[in-house]
Design an enzyme around this catalytic site. Structure first.
Site, PDB file in Angstrom:
ATOM      1  N   ASP A  32       0.703  -1.113  -0.135  1.00  0.00           N
ATOM      2  CA  ASP A  32      -0.092   0.186   0.052  1.00  0.00           C
ATOM      3  C   ASP A  32       0.784   1.233   0.062  1.00  0.00           C
ATOM      4  OD1 ASP A  32      -2.233   1.762   0.257  1.00  0.00           O
ATOM      5  OD2 ASP A  32      -2.044   1.545   2.524  1.00  0.00           O
ATOM      6  N   THR A  65      -2.757   5.541  -4.127  1.00  0.00           N
ATOM      7  CA  THR A  65      -1.550   6.154  -3.437  1.00  0.00           C
ATOM      8  C   THR A  65      -0.482   6.205  -4.233  1.00  0.00           C
ATOM      9  OG1 THR A  65      -1.645   4.045  -1.983  1.00  0.00           O
ATOM     10  CG2 THR A  65      -2.459   6.010  -1.038  1.00  0.00           C
ATOM     11  N   THR A  66       0.015   4.978  -4.639  1.00  0.00           N
ATOM     12  CA  THR A  66       1.002   4.593  -5.506  1.00  0.00           C
ATOM     13  C   THR A  66       0.993   5.402  -6.876  1.00  0.00           C
ATOM     14  OG1 THR A  66       1.139   2.386  -4.757  1.00  0.00           O
ATOM     15  CG2 THR A  66       2.746   2.876  -6.475  1.00  0.00           C
ATOM     16  N   ASP A 362      -8.210  -0.538   1.952  1.00  0.00           N
ATOM     17  CA  ASP A 362      -8.502   0.216   0.552  1.00  0.00           C
ATOM     18  C   ASP A 362      -9.716  -0.157  -0.440  1.00  0.00           C
ATOM     19  OD1 ASP A 362      -6.105   1.297   1.080  1.00  0.00           O
ATOM     20  OD2 ASP A 362      -4.950   0.596  -0.585  1.00  0.00           O
TER      21      ASP A 362
END
Length: 531
Positions: A32, A65-66, A362
């Site tokens: 994550d 997020t990445t 998530d």
């Protein structure tokens, strides 16, 4: 760029995980982006901005997020040659902002709404979104199993926005398939006193009383002083203490409740008393679990046992105490208001369960977002390629330098499909060329095409159900552009040199910076005697 390089390899279904080891000796295995960014010990001030956007993406949307870190890194990388050639950063910033607005409008245009569908259809569509999110995580192998669980949990809590209404309990042991969803509340058996063995462990349609008081025999506080003239009076004081607690217990029993839960301790005497009357009790239930029981059963937490009316009691269809792994769990199911759900996660190693919990978080966020802003776009790099193509075309209509800048922004967007290929071990150049060719078709039928992770070619992401909520992409483009513009707008890092000692600093500030304050002021000040 170093920060972006850390999370680069975690993108997509074939992304690798990171094992982060901190100075306390804790190890975390995670895929994550936000978790990795939080755990990195970043000193560089500009790089901290990337951590912030990853956190904001996590709290706002929950996933992507990445993506957001990668995009921001890539925008800066594309801007670097221009800055080195002496272009003024403000020109770049203006163009990037324009490009991001155009990109966001285009995403909204390409988004497909899932509004107005029947519940069954909606469930399957939301399941697709959850599966796309989970495919890049450790539990990706069981994504269908977990996706349906997440969708059920989110639909259960309905319009209630509080995320903590979905509890996730972790029990080591068993395998992932042993995880289950409780349509209600489950929590670990609390500390119990003597007498709990005689209590019944299963009820059908019980009334539930929730308390925030101690049911223990309380001796008078140490500082209370009572003067007695007659020793016989002492007994009446002791009796009064017993009467108080028996009175409380009696009122609990009279209320008709079969289950008594309290945030504070329920002592030996009370446990035994309830056991004799076939009532189940549990003390020291955590605040969060108690609130969830209240929300699920329709009860209200009481701070007194006086005047307990039926309205404050909760109810559920079935209460039972069950063995899960080596723990006993109290499970309330079939709750009337049904606005809470609990996922009990099983798995081998602790780190594995931790990562599974982060992955589910998530997925839960994504499904919640998709339910609210019910538009989705094609994943797998398809939407990125389409915006990239659109911006390139738009750039040609602009005279002047900003044509180059918007072009470089468009090029930066290709980092997502490129990274998906790299992480899967495919030839990125080859796949990207195919994608560019497909997206350039005048008919526009190539828009939903993205990277096909299984074959190393390209495929229609929409038809393959690789979907993500439009809000994820919009937020990612927005945050990444803002971060890039923020870094670009800084022309110099000014560091405050630490003075040699705190006293020196104090003396320097008192004398207006003269004297031997900071290391920077070594010379003698005016009017000071020689040392």
């Amino acid at each position: 760029m170093a920060v972006a390089d850390v999370v680069r390899t975690t993108l997509g279904p074939r992304g690798m995980d990171k094992l982060i080891h901190d100075e306390k000796g804790n190890t975390t295995i995670s895929n994550d982006g936000a978790t990795i960014m939080k755990l990195l010990d970043i000193v560089h001030p500009a790089a901290k901005i990337l951590v912030d956007i990853a956190k904001s993406q996590d709290s706002e949307v929950g996933d992507g997020t990445t993506t957001v870190v990668l995009l921001a890194g890539e925008f800066l990388k594309e801007a670097k040659p221009f800055i080195e050639d002496g272009v003024h950063p403000q020109n770049l910033i203006r163009s990037y902002r324009t490009a991001s607005q155009l990109a966001i409008e285009k995403i909204k245009e390409l988004a497909f709404s899932i509004e107005g569908k029947s519940l069954e259809e909606k469930k399957s569509l939301l399941g697709k979104c959850a599966a796309t999110t989970l495919s890049s995580k450790l539990i990706g192998g069981e994504k269908e199993f977990f996706a349906s669980m997440v969708v059920d949990a989110v639909i259960t809590i309905g319009n209630d926005d509080r995320l903590n209404m979905i509890g996730i309990k972790k029990v080591p042991g068993g395998n992932m398939r042993d995880s289950f969803l409780v349509n209600g509340v489950a929590f670990k058996k609390t500390f119990s006193y003597a007498g709990f063995e005689q209590q019944p462990k299963k009820f059908v349609n019980p009334k539930i009383l929730l308390l925030n008081i101690e049911l223990e025999l309380k001796s008078e506080k140490e500082n209370a002083e009572i003067r007695l003239s007659d020793p016989l009076q002492y007994q009446s004081i002791v009796d009064a203490e017993w009467n108080i607690i028996y009175d409380k217990l009696d009122k609990c029993v009279k209320s008709g409740a079969k289950i008594v839960l309290s945030r504070l301790a329920i002592g030996d005497l009370a446990t035994q008393y309830f056991a004799d009357r076939d009532i189940f009790c549990a003390g020291r239930v955590t605040e969060e679990d108690l609130q969830r029981v209240a929300a699920a059963t329709g009860g209200t937490v009481q701070t007194t046992v006086n005047n307990i009316i039926d309205e404050v009691l909760g109810s559920c269809e079935l209460f039972e105490e069950r063995q899960v792994g080596n723990e006993r769990f109290n499970i309330f199911s079939g709750c009337p208001s049904g606005q809470t759900a609990t996922i009990v996660l099983r798995g081998g190693a602790d780190q594995f369960i931790e990562e599974a919990e982060r992955s589910l978080h998530d997925a839960i966020m994504i499904v919640r977002r998709a339910l609210k802003n019910s538009t989705v776009v094609a994943g797998g790099g398809a939407i990125d390629m389409e915006i990239s193509r659109y911006l390139r075309q738009h750039a040609r209509t602009i005279a002047g330098k900003s044509q180059l800048f918007i072009n470089s922004y468009a090029k930066a967007l290709e980092v997502i499909p490129r990274q998906l290929c790299d992480n899967a071990g495919f030839d990125a150049t080859d796949v990207l060329n195919k994608l560019r060719q497909k997206h350039a078709l005048p008919s526009g039928e190539g828009a939903p095409y993205g990277v096909d992770i299984n074959t190393g070619g390209i495929a229609d992401s929409f038809a393959n159900f690789v979907w993500e909520p439009a809000v994820v992409k919009i937020n990612a483009v927005n945050a990444a552009t803002e971060a890039a513009c923020l870094v670009l707008s800084v022309d110099e890092t000014v560091k405050n040199p630490k003075s040699e000692s705190a006293q020196g600093e104090a003396a320097a500030s008192a004398m207006g910076g003269r004297g031997r304050g900071g290391a920077a002021f070594r010379g003698r000040g005016r009017g000071m005697r020689r040392r």
